[in-house]
Enzyme design. Sequence first.
Site, short mmCIF file in Angstrom:
data_model
loop_
_atom_site.label_atom_id
_atom_site.label_comp_id
_atom_site.label_asym_id
_atom_site.label_seq_id
_atom_site.Cartn_x
_atom_site.Cartn_y
_atom_site.Cartn_z
N ASP A 214 5.76 3.39 -0.63
CA ASP A 214 4.47 4.07 -0.51
C ASP A 214 4.48 5.40 -1.25
O ASP A 214 3.52 5.73 -1.99
CB ASP A 214 4.15 4.28 0.97
CG ASP A 214 2.66 4.31 1.24
OD1 ASP A 214 1.89 3.89 0.36
OD2 ASP A 214 2.26 4.76 2.34
N ASP A 285 -0.52 0.37 6.63
CA ASP A 285 -0.24 1.56 7.42
C ASP A 285 -0.52 1.32 8.90
O ASP A 285 -0.17 2.16 9.74
CB ASP A 285 -1.10 2.73 6.93
CG ASP A 285 -0.84 3.06 5.46
OD1 ASP A 285 0.32 2.90 5.03
OD2 ASP A 285 -1.79 3.42 4.75
#
EC number: 3.4.23.-
Length: 395
Positions: A214, A285
């Site tokens: 990420d 997420d």
Amino acid sequence: MKQEVKPGVLPAARQGNTAERAYSLVDSSQVSTFLISILLIVYGSFRSLNMDCENQEKDKDGNPSTTGSFNNSNTNNSIQTIDSTQALFLPIGASVSLLVMFFFFDSVQVVFTICTAVLATIAFAFLLLPMCQYLTRPCSPQNKISFGCCGRFTLAELLSFSLSVMLVLIWVLTGHWLLMDALAMGLCVAMIAFVRLPSLKVSCLLLSGLLIYDVFWVFFSAYIFNSNVMVKVATQPAENPIDVLSRKLHLGPGMGRDVPRLSLPGKLVFPSSTGSHFSMLGIGDIVMPGLLLCFVLRYDNYKKQANGEVPGPGNMSGRMQRVSYFHCTLIGYFVGLLTATVASRIHRAAQPALLYLVPFTLLPLLTMAYLKGDLRRMWSEPFHAKTSSSRFLEV
């Protein structure tokens, strides 16, 4: 956590006093993101626990030899358990997929849209199933109806699938963000419920790798590809399959031209009350920390039901012993999401949410497991049964 501001709208820091700045951090889009993401994780985790309970009951009735194996992946072929190798290579596979979408989006967008719509249909049907079971219970027995080679289904399953297909069709025709969010919610719950993390070791490997993934694709991809790859892929709309089909079949200039381009349900999007910006949170997420929370919920339940549970160290307070791993990790997720939100508003740029979510969930969990004396057990074989007759799930 990503924030976008429409052109012409000044940043909140320039618009007014301190109260206005504080309000900009906690507007309706942020509150919606917080509430929905936490509710999805909690609901998905308990759906997963309920599935384990049902599988244990089936094992007791049909195959007594497997009773007591809390983490037995053979009880349901649809449940996928991630091992260490898969945890290590999943960020690499995600990176390859991201690059394919970045470079060849125009070529694969229709196929990807159709595949996403099919998966979203199945996932949203799973999300609706408990409600449909509740609605059909008074008026119909739970007998399954045969559809030949397609299988056997209950009335509740048929109803949930029909409603899901209807919602996907409306989403394709309108492209409304609220319908996209509904499909993304179904995907989140389904992935949390059907994917298992078997140990804390695998959890740490997976979340640490995804944190690096990420951070790299949000912060450093622009230096290599002259564009923020993560943000571009997440926000790029795809062509509507109806529009493509009308052009391929030469149905005329009016057919399919009014349908909008589709923003795919790989994220949750919430506009602010003023409409000046929106909050965007990728389903990864939610799902990835959600898998960790699902794991600790199952372990909490295992400890509660396991026979002969040994209490923690003598110097541990009774209050600490009563705090569950699930609540501790859930609070960490909330704090991590809050930190990511503040960072995105301060920097006025997309933030890798896992950069904040992973430390705020893993570190408190590891600390509490060490203090309670469970760290060694949770690390390798957390659900190892002591006796074959032990019951590990509440019915």
